[in-house]
Design a protein around this motif. Structure first.
Motif, PDB file in Angstrom:
ATOM      1  N   PRO A  32     -58.834  17.307 -20.974  1.00  0.00           N
ATOM      2  CA  PRO A  32     -57.651  18.122 -21.288  1.00  0.00           C
ATOM      3  C   PRO A  32     -57.876  19.613 -21.083  1.00  0.00           C
ATOM      4  N   ASN A  33     -59.126  20.033 -20.958  1.00  0.00           N
ATOM      5  CA  ASN A  33     -59.414  21.459 -20.813  1.00  0.00           C
ATOM      6  C   ASN A  33     -59.821  21.849 -19.394  1.00  0.00           C
ATOM      7  N   TRP A  34     -59.744  20.907 -18.461  1.00  0.00           N
ATOM      8  CA  TRP A  34     -60.013  21.227 -17.068  1.00  0.00           C
ATOM      9  C   TRP A  34     -58.718  21.654 -16.391  1.00  0.00           C
ATOM     10  N   VAL A  35     -58.781  22.744 -15.634  1.00  0.00           N
ATOM     11  CA  VAL A  35     -57.603  23.259 -14.931  1.00  0.00           C
ATOM     12  C   VAL A  35     -57.774  22.965 -13.441  1.00  0.00           C
ATOM     13  N   PRO A  36     -56.936  22.093 -12.860  1.00  0.00           N
ATOM     14  CA  PRO A  36     -57.091  21.752 -11.441  1.00  0.00           C
ATOM     15  C   PRO A  36     -56.847  22.962 -10.545  1.00  0.00           C
ATOM     16  N   PRO A  37     -57.824  23.329  -9.718  1.00  0.00           N
ATOM     17  CA  PRO A  37     -57.576  24.420  -8.776  1.00  0.00           C
ATOM     18  C   PRO A  37     -56.601  23.969  -7.698  1.00  0.00           C
ATOM     19  N   LEU A  38     -55.957  24.916  -7.052  1.00  0.00           N
ATOM     20  CA  LEU A  38     -55.082  24.561  -5.934  1.00  0.00           C
ATOM     21  C   LEU A  38     -55.926  24.027  -4.784  1.00  0.00           C
ATOM     22  N   ARG A  39     -55.524  22.889  -4.221  1.00  0.00           N
ATOM     23  CA  ARG A  39     -56.281  22.314  -3.106  1.00  0.00           C
ATOM     24  C   ARG A  39     -56.356  23.277  -1.923  1.00  0.00           C
ATOM     25  N   GLY A 288     -53.062  20.759  -8.854  1.00  0.00           N
ATOM     26  CA  GLY A 288     -53.704  21.207  -7.635  1.00  0.00           C
ATOM     27  C   GLY A 288     -52.805  21.362  -6.432  1.00  0.00           C
ATOM     28  N   SER A 289     -51.509  21.166  -6.601  1.00  0.00           N
ATOM     29  CA  SER A 289     -50.606  21.209  -5.447  1.00  0.00           C
ATOM     30  C   SER A 289     -49.448  22.166  -5.687  1.00  0.00           C
ATOM     31  N   LEU A 290     -49.045  22.877  -4.618  1.00  0.00           N
ATOM     32  CA  LEU A 290     -47.879  23.746  -4.688  1.00  0.00           C
ATOM     33  C   LEU A 290     -46.604  23.038  -4.232  1.00  0.00           C
TER      34      LEU A 290
END
Length: 385
Positions: A32-39, A288-290
């Motif tokens: 729950p504390n991991w923030v997915p970076p933008l691919r 991770g997606s726009l």
């Protein structure tokens, strides 16, 4: 599980690169504390010609597979600018790095690190500092404290299991990097207010906001100060001219003019402080997606970023002014000016300063003076190859 055959192979295709990037989302998706970076950011980070780090570095990515599945990843890389630094400042001749570690288990972790170490030896390295992903200016260190809350913008977050697995291989702590959390809505201690008021009466000092209408120029000023201010710090690697332009381009969309400061003395820029809204709060739900609509949501948010916190990722004072009374006064002035903007315009209640080297006495003293507390720790490890 322990007896399964683990195969380590270099990333050689677009499919391998996609698998390398995708693994982090699979292994950390339930944290729950991991923030997915933008691919798209990850692809840019790892692609020569897009990320200027690769202009002065060489890198090899590796994937671990078992039973036909990708079960781990690691990067091994050598920064030529880091090799040119004095050894007593952390980097230096013969020092390579690995980073971007993700692994399902201990055996996979050990196999990946062994392969990265072998690649570094084959390239002539005699020592490793890790994890560094990829540059010291990006996400250095392994998180070892503060797993109960998500990181702020541009800070890493990893499994707490990795620390023991890495240390089992003979890695020793070379340096601890700290982040400090502080409440900002109630103001700072009265002593700080008096220091700020005294600085405001000093006609030699002028603290101004960053001007986005000439942001390339201001970004160059900031990085020139940074290159000078940090040049004798542990782990320092200078920015190139290409990296100056690249950093300005990447930072401009999330820079709030009135919350980023350049300080001048007698008309000469001598110090700066950056503060960024916590973009991670917005990225967390984007996976991770726009696409298809997240890009529009992000652009709208950036026009008036509403979030719970700001992060101060960087500040610097030119060497000739360091350890002077004027320098500490200017530092408190910039912090207070940023605090006022964050609270009055954005309703911010907390901020974070970091990362800060554990033995950076000046910054630790400033953090203590404004009643901030360590909330996360990262470690960079060292090992002779």
């Amino acid at each position: 599980m322990a007896d399964r055959k683990i195969e380590i192979a270099p990333v050689t295709s677009k499919g391998d690169l996609n698998a390398f990037i995708d693994l982090a989302y699979r292994l950390n998706g339930n944290d729950p504390n991991w923030v997915p970076p933008l691919r798209t950011d990850m692809v840019e980070l790892l692609t020569p010609g897009k990320n200027p780090f690769h202009e002065h570095a060489r890198m090899q990515l590796f994937l671990a597979r078992a039973d036909g599945r990708v079960v781990g990843r690691i990067s091994a890389h050598i920064d030529e600018l880091a090799l040119a630094q004095p050894a007593e400042r952390g980097m230096g001749p013969g020092t390579g790095n690995w980073g971007l570690l993700e692994a399902e288990d201990e055996a996979t972790t050990h196999a990946l690190i062994a392969r990265a170490e072998q690649w570094l030896r084959d390239e002539g390295m005699t020592r490793v500092l890790a994890p560094i992903s990829l540059s010291i200016w990006e996400e250095p260190g392994l998180q070892t404290l503060g797993f109960d809350h998500p990181p702020m913008v541009m800070m890493g977050h990893n499994s707490p299991l990795y620390q023991a697995w890495i240390e089992q291989l003979g890695y020793e702590t070379a340096k601890r990097l700290l982040t400090y959390d502080l409440r900002v809505d109630n103001g700072f201690p009265e002593l700080i207010n008096r220091i700020v008021a005294s600085g405001e009466r000093n006609k030699r000092i002028h603290v101004r906001k960053v001007d986005k209408s000439r942001f390339a120029e201001d970004a160059a000023i900031i990085i020139d100060i940074l290159n000078d201010a940090w040049s004798e710090n542990w782990g320092f690697v200078p920015f190139t001219e290409t990296e100056k332009a690249y950093a300005g381009e990447k930072l401009k969309p999330i820079i709030i003019e009135s919350a980023n400061m350049i300080a001048e003395v007698d008309g000469e820029p001598i110090a700066f402080m950056l503060a960024l809204p916590d973009l991670n709060e917005k990225l967390k739900g984007m996976k991770g997606s726009l696409y298809p609509f997240n890009w529009a949501k992000l652009l709208l948010w950036l026009r008036n970023p509403q979030c719970n916190g700001f992060r101060v990722p960087l500040m610097g004072v030119k060497k000739q002014w360091q350890n002077s009374r004027l320098a500490s006064q200017i530092a408190f002035m910039m912090i207070e000016y940023i605090r006022r903007v964050a609270v009055s315009q954005y309703g911010i209640k907390r901020a974070e300063i970091g990362w800060v080297l554990e033995d950076n006495q000046g910054m630790v003293a400033i953090a203590d003076a404004i009643d901030s507390k360590v909330n996360r720790e990262y470690r960079i490890y060292s090992k002779v190859l």
